[in-house]
Structures are given as C-alpha cells and as structure tokens.
Scaffold this motif. Structure first.
Motif, PDB file in Angstrom:
ATOM      1  N   PRO A   1       0.781  -1.132  -0.146  1.00 27.24           N
ATOM      2  CA  PRO A   1       0.001   0.077  -0.054  1.00 27.24           C
ATOM      3  C   PRO A   1       0.877   1.175   0.056  1.00 27.24           C
ATOM      4  N   HIS A   2       0.134   2.350  -0.632  1.00 33.82           N
ATOM      5  CA  HIS A   2       0.921   3.594  -0.833  1.00 33.82           C
ATOM      6  C   HIS A   2       0.069   4.638  -0.033  1.00 33.82           C
ATOM      7  N   THR A   3       0.708   5.874   0.215  1.00 30.72           N
ATOM      8  CA  THR A   3      -0.135   7.026   0.641  1.00 30.72           C
ATOM      9  C   THR A   3       0.267   8.298  -0.316  1.00 30.72           C
ATOM     10  N   ILE A   4      -1.158   9.190  -0.423  1.00 33.05           N
ATOM     11  CA  ILE A   4      -0.770  10.292  -0.997  1.00 33.05           C
ATOM     12  C   ILE A   4      -1.300  11.434  -0.217  1.00 33.05           C
ATOM     13  N   THR A   5      -0.533  12.133  -0.036  1.00 27.60           N
ATOM     14  CA  THR A   5      -1.176  13.616   0.774  1.00 27.60           C
ATOM     15  C   THR A   5      -1.140  14.689  -0.060  1.00 27.60           C
ATOM     16  N   ILE A   6      -2.562  15.324   0.035  1.00 26.07           N
ATOM     17  CA  ILE A   6      -2.983  16.547  -0.605  1.00 26.07           C
ATOM     18  C   ILE A   6      -3.087  17.750   0.451  1.00 26.07           C
ATOM     19  N   ALA A   7      -2.288  18.945   0.111  1.00 21.38           N
ATOM     20  CA  ALA A   7      -2.223  19.948   1.195  1.00 21.38           C
ATOM     21  C   ALA A   7      -2.528  21.065   0.422  1.00 21.38           C
ATOM     22  N   GLY A   8      -3.424  21.980   1.008  1.00 24.80           N
ATOM     23  CA  GLY A   8      -3.666  23.259   0.517  1.00 24.80           C
ATOM     24  C   GLY A   8      -3.844  24.144   1.946  1.00 24.80           C
ATOM     25  N   TYR A   9      -5.152  24.826   1.906  1.00 27.60           N
ATOM     26  CA  TYR A   9      -5.500  25.499   3.314  1.00 27.60           C
ATOM     27  C   TYR A   9      -5.802  24.365   3.944  1.00 27.60           C
ATOM     28  N   ASN A  10      -6.201  23.317   3.614  1.00 28.75           N
ATOM     29  CA  ASN A  10      -6.261  22.019   4.445  1.00 28.75           C
ATOM     30  C   ASN A  10      -5.610  21.075   3.970  1.00 28.75           C
ATOM     31  N   THR A  11      -5.492  19.664   4.633  1.00 29.84           N
ATOM     32  CA  THR A  11      -4.817  18.510   4.121  1.00 29.84           C
ATOM     33  C   THR A  11      -5.536  17.416   4.138  1.00 29.84           C
ATOM     34  N   ILE A  12      -5.569  16.503   3.095  1.00 27.61           N
ATOM     35  CA  ILE A  12      -6.302  15.427   2.933  1.00 27.61           C
ATOM     36  C   ILE A  12      -5.134  14.267   2.750  1.00 27.61           C
ATOM     37  N   VAL A  13      -5.041  13.048   3.466  1.00 28.10           N
ATOM     38  CA  VAL A  13      -4.291  12.015   3.446  1.00 28.10           C
ATOM     39  C   VAL A  13      -4.982  10.733   2.976  1.00 28.10           C
ATOM     40  N   LEU A  14      -4.508  10.415   1.952  1.00 29.45           N
ATOM     41  CA  LEU A  14      -5.117   8.871   1.264  1.00 29.45           C
ATOM     42  C   LEU A  14      -4.301   7.765   1.427  1.00 29.45           C
ATOM     43  N   ASP A  15      -4.882   6.833   2.332  1.00 29.90           N
ATOM     44  CA  ASP A  15      -3.731   5.785   2.731  1.00 29.90           C
ATOM     45  C   ASP A  15      -4.381   4.444   2.048  1.00 29.90           C
ATOM     46  N   ASP A  16      -3.611   3.369   2.252  1.00 30.11           N
ATOM     47  CA  ASP A  16      -3.808   2.157   1.981  1.00 30.11           C
ATOM     48  C   ASP A  16      -4.334   2.162   0.350  1.00 30.11           C
ATOM     49  N   ILE A  17      -3.527   2.720  -0.384  1.00 32.67           N
ATOM     50  CA  ILE A  17      -3.698   2.778  -1.755  1.00 32.67           C
ATOM     51  C   ILE A  17      -2.843   1.911  -2.465  1.00 32.67           C
ATOM     52  N   LEU A  18      -3.350   1.078  -3.282  1.00 32.54           N
ATOM     53  CA  LEU A  18      -2.813  -0.150  -4.141  1.00 32.54           C
ATOM     54  C   LEU A  18      -2.527   0.314  -5.503  1.00 32.54           C
ATOM     55  N   VAL A  19      -1.532   0.042  -6.365  1.00 36.82           N
ATOM     56  CA  VAL A  19      -1.261   0.393  -7.734  1.00 36.82           C
ATOM     57  C   VAL A  19      -1.388  -1.116  -8.404  1.00 36.82           C
ATOM     58  N   GLY A  20      -2.174  -1.150  -9.444  1.00 36.88           N
ATOM     59  CA  GLY A  20      -2.280  -2.403 -10.365  1.00 36.88           C
ATOM     60  C   GLY A  20      -3.266  -2.149 -11.519  1.00 36.88           C
ATOM     61  N   GLU A  21      -4.012  -2.898 -11.737  1.00 40.76           N
ATOM     62  CA  GLU A  21      -4.880  -2.813 -12.912  1.00 40.76           C
ATOM     63  C   GLU A  21      -6.323  -2.608 -12.580  1.00 40.76           C
ATOM     64  N   VAL A  22      -6.796  -1.709 -13.307  1.00 36.62           N
ATOM     65  CA  VAL A  22      -8.181  -1.366 -12.930  1.00 36.62           C
ATOM     66  C   VAL A  22      -9.185  -1.488 -14.125  1.00 36.62           C
ATOM     67  N   TRP A  23     -10.358  -1.910 -13.810  1.00 35.99           N
ATOM     68  CA  TRP A  23     -11.296  -2.485 -14.864  1.00 35.99           C
ATOM     69  C   TRP A  23     -12.705  -1.752 -14.610  1.00 35.99           C
ATOM     70  N   LEU A  24     -13.617  -1.174 -15.476  1.00 39.76           N
ATOM     71  CA  LEU A  24     -14.794  -0.716 -15.298  1.00 39.76           C
ATOM     72  C   LEU A  24     -15.946  -1.896 -15.743  1.00 39.76           C
ATOM     73  N   CYS A  25     -16.914  -2.238 -14.980  1.00 35.31           N
ATOM     74  CA  CYS A  25     -17.837  -3.350 -15.070  1.00 35.31           C
ATOM     75  C   CYS A  25     -19.099  -2.451 -15.380  1.00 35.31           C
ATOM     76  N   SER A  26     -19.791  -2.439 -16.543  1.00 37.64           N
ATOM     77  CA  SER A  26     -20.835  -1.694 -16.700  1.00 37.64           C
ATOM     78  C   SER A  26     -21.972  -2.819 -17.539  1.00 37.64           C
ATOM     79  N   GLY A  27     -23.246  -2.081 -17.375  1.00 36.57           N
ATOM     80  CA  GLY A  27     -24.264  -2.622 -18.322  1.00 36.57           C
ATOM     81  C   GLY A  27     -25.708  -2.810 -17.511  1.00 36.57           C
ATOM     82  N   GLN A  28     -26.510  -3.696 -17.633  1.00 39.15           N
ATOM     83  CA  GLN A  28     -27.841  -3.858 -16.913  1.00 39.15           C
ATOM     84  C   GLN A  28     -27.636  -4.893 -15.916  1.00 39.15           C
ATOM     85  N   SER A  29     -28.854  -5.645 -15.469  1.00 33.55           N
ATOM     86  CA  SER A  29     -29.209  -6.417 -14.550  1.00 33.55           C
ATOM     87  C   SER A  29     -28.066  -7.599 -14.444  1.00 33.55           C
TER      88      SER A  29
END
Length: 473
Positions: free
Chosen positions: A86-114
C-alpha cells in the motif's frame, strides 16, 4: 482579559480554516483505491481560486503542485509505479487530505444492466463464494444508481477492500473476473461497477450521439414509447451523465459490458449504437482501451427470433477495433429466467480474454469459434470456422441445432458431422441446399464446442427475412 483575547483569536483562526479549508476530492479518489500501474494518472478536485496545492506520494520524491483555477477546481498528473502498495498520497492546501492504503495495479470498469449488476445478495452461486471472498488485493468502487440531464463531475460511491461483506453487494461477474485476473497477474485489481438493471444502451451513451442520428433516435423513441415500467431510466444519456462521465478522469485498463436484453426490440440498430457508445467512452477517457462484452443468454422472449437476431447483432460488433465477446449459450440453467445463475464461468471467460488479448498471456483458449464461410458439396454444405485451434467436438452425442434449407427457404433439422475444423451438414430431403442455420432461435443451447471447451457461436448463412412476430402459445 488575556484568556478572552486568546479565545477570540482561536475562534477567528478556526473560522479562517473553515472558510479556506475546502480542498475536496471526487468520490472515486479515496483511501483503498487502486491506481493504474505505470501510468500518468490524474488527481483532481475543487479548492479556493488561486489556492496553492501540494501533492506528495510515498513512492517517489517528486512534489507535485497545482493552483486552484478561477472556477475553483484543480488537477495534476502524477506518475504511478509498477504494481504494488500500500501507498499514501498527501494533498495539502489550506487543509490537508491524506489518502492511505492505496494500491497500484490494474483497474477495470464493469458496466451494463442487471446481469452485470447481479450481486451475491441475489445470486446463490456468488452467495456460496462469499466465505472465500477475503482478498485485500482486490478493491471495489460501486457507483450508486443515479441519473442526470447534464454531465456530472462526481458520482456517489467509495472504495472498499474485498471481503465477504463487501463482495455480497458488488457485481458477481465483476468479482469472479477480478479474482481470476488478480490470481494470474499477481497484482492488485480495482473494479468499478456502474450498472443498472433493465437499462437500454442508449442511457449509457451521450445524449447528443443518439439524438443527432436519425436512425438511433428513432430506435430510442421506439423503446421509450413501448416501455412503461418505472424501474429504470430510458432517456438517452441519463446514466452516462451521472454514472460514467464523473469517472472519465480516472485511468482504467479496460471495460467489461453485459447488456443487450433491453435492446432486443431494436436489434437492427444495436451494432451502430454500441460501437458509438464504445467510441464515445474511449474519447472521454482519451484512451483506446479494450472493451470486452458478454453476449446475451438464450431466453424465451415473447417474440420469435429476437434473441437470435440480437446475439447476431452483438457478434457483428466484433468488427469494431479492440473488442472481444464471450458467449453464454452453454451456461444457462433455465431459459425462462433472463438472469442465468452462472456468473463464475462468464467472469472466467472474460478474464481469460483479457489475460490473452490484453496482457499477452499465452496458452489460453479465449476466442469462441465463429462462422467463417460455407461451401456446397453436392447435397451437403460444409461450414468453416474462425478461432478453431485443435478441432471441434460435441458434448452428449451428435451435434444439435443445425438446420438446412433449399431455395424454398424452408429450414429442416439437419444432420451434422465434424470433419476436423469444419462441420458437414445435410438433410436427405433437400437435394440442393443453399443455406444453414446453427443455434438460431431464442432458446437454443447447442452442444458443439472447440476442443478447448468453448461453445461455437450461433450463425446463419442466409439473409432472408426472419419473423419477429409474437410467439404462439
């Protein structure tokens, strides 16, 4: 007095922080997400105009910077490493957001009907899989049902880690696809589910594409006027605006699609519609990603041949670049249920397609045999196929669901004999045959396969008029 002054200063400081502390992210960017590996991915959101934003990631020493625009939004491109975490991303401006437990790999979209939407909560096969569904290398993002008249920039949902509890409400097909992919690639897999039962493909396509084409608009209007069920949207673009457009900044490896049942009444325009939709998605993502789809299953529709005609229409979509199709004619347990239970084997076939076609894995049989050509040999017809590697076989006796006709256009049941990678078809009553059909009905489940176990796709060699009249009861 000093205490009061300190209190006033503290309150003023808090007010200032609240007023300016407004860096916000879209729902699809969050802790537990999977980012596409070895890519330039976009991070984006909203902020104060001219707000200086600093982004740091723990996989390199680069400091990425962005500036809030006059429209109060920002974006930045970051480079992702090879699969891992896992990885961490920190985004800082007037406030700070920390995103943790991020993985890097393969991303797929699953779409359609029922049949894509169907989860373990209403599928016994997937329900039985639940105890085995703990896998921290698989992550889900499920977009909740929503519509909009205009393209939106955010969609409701959040990333979760695959567990029995989370898998229960995610696409069963998507889960089985992801499980196979993760097991074979040995890397994290992120799955985004954007589905809605009963929806025609028009609602997943940008409105202007449908309404600017007279033929597609006429077909859409026909569907709208003939469907009075209140459980799903029918207007072009409605779900695209709310459930697809908000995630087009998020880099994906490819898309899976299981839809078509709601378009059987407009089968003739389905190839143009689906290829237009695919093209619009690729344009929105600015990426020529692979698009793999599931052919609809045999089902006892109320009108003759509409299922066969729609499945034939889906087959023709394979002429569009970087598409692939898996078929389900052998995976149906009840032709009176439009929702086949077996989602595991469909997910496996889609995963094999992706592994071989997109990831370059060898030794995988993934393309179903397709009709290639025919030749008349006296009173018989020889059928040749594409995608036959080592030969053909049947399961359970002689080949079924072959029909043959002469010039009178009257089809009779045919005998069929496998001859290597071809099939010879005949009926003694027809001396001069001119056409063959295979599996060409609403409910046909033929027993002809490649020797690798993939069912042969339905086909017809003729272009004669086919009845779509109501089925006689």
């Amino acid at each position: 007095m000093k205490k009061n002054i300190c209190l006033i200063v503290l309150i003023a400081s808090l007010i200032t922080i609240c007023a300016f502390g407004n860096i916000r992210l879209p729902s699809v960017l969050g802790s537990h997400m999977v980012l596409q590996q070895n890519s330039e991915v976009k991070l984006w959101g909203w902020s104060e105009p001219n707000e200086k934003i600093k982004i740091t990631v723990d996989w390199d020493t680069t400091t990425y910077r962005a500036l809030g625009s006059r429209d109060a939004n920002w974006q930045v491109i970051i480079k992702t490493p090879k699969a891992g975490g896992p990885h961490t991303i920190t985004i800082a401006g007037y406030n700070t957001i920390v995103l943790d437990d991020i993985l890097v790999g393969e991303v797929w979209l699953c779409s359609g009907q029922s049949n894509m939407e169907m989860s373990a909560s209403w599928n016994k096969q997937a329900l039985d899989e639940m105890p085995n569904a703990t896998n921290t290398s698989i992550r889900f993002f499920r977009i909740l049902r929503t519509t909009s008249d205009y393209p939106q920039d955010d969609a409701p949902g959040h990333w979760v880690v695959c567990s029995p509890e989370e898998m229960k409400y995610f696409s069963a097909l998507g889960y089985f696809f992801g499980k196979k992919l993760q097991s074979e690639l040995k890397m994290p897999v992120g799955l985004i589910s954007s589905c809605w039962g009963g929806t025609p493909a028009e609602v997943w396509t940008p409105k202007e594409i449908v309404t600017s084409d007279a033929v597609l608009k006429e077909a859409s209007d026909k569907l709208i006027s003939s469907n009075t069920y209140p459980g799903w949207p029918m207007i072009p673009g409605k779900t695209y605006n709310a459930m697809i457009n908000p995630i087009t900044n998020y880099v994906i490896a490819g898309a899976l699609w299981y839809q078509g049942e709601s378009n059987v009444g407009t089968y003739a325009t389905y190839p143009a519609l689906l290829t237009s939709m695919i093209g619009s998605w690729r344009k929105a993502w600015n990426k020529d990603f692979p698009f793999y789809f599931v052919q609809i299953a045999p089902f006892a529709y109320g009108d003759e041949y509409v299922c066969a005609l729609q499945r034939t229409a889906q087959t023709s979509v394979l002429n569009y670049p970087k598409t692939g199709m898996v078929i389900t004619s052998d995976l149906v347990d009840n032709v009176k249920d439009i929702h086949p239970i077996n989602k595991a084997d469909i997910g496996l076939r889609l995963a094999n397609y992706a592994l071989a076609d997109h990831y370059g894995k060898t030794g995988i049989a993934y393309k179903t045999p397709l009709y290639k050509s025919m030749s008349v040999e006296k009173n018989k017809i020889r059928i040749s196929f594409e995608n036959v590697i080592t030969g053909l076989m049947t399961k359970g006796g002689d080949a079924t669901e072959f029909y043959i006709a002469g010039d009178d256009q009257k089809f009779l049941p045919a005998s069929a004999k496998i001859d290597g990678a071809t099939v010879v078809v005949w009926n003694k009553a027809i001396k001069n045959p001119v056409a063959v059909r295979f599996g060409f009905s609403n409910t046909a489940m033929p027993n002809l396969y490649s020797k690798e176990g993939l069912p042969v796709n339905l086909f017809r060699t003729d272009n004669w008029t086919v009845s779509t009249a109501p089925v006689k009861k």
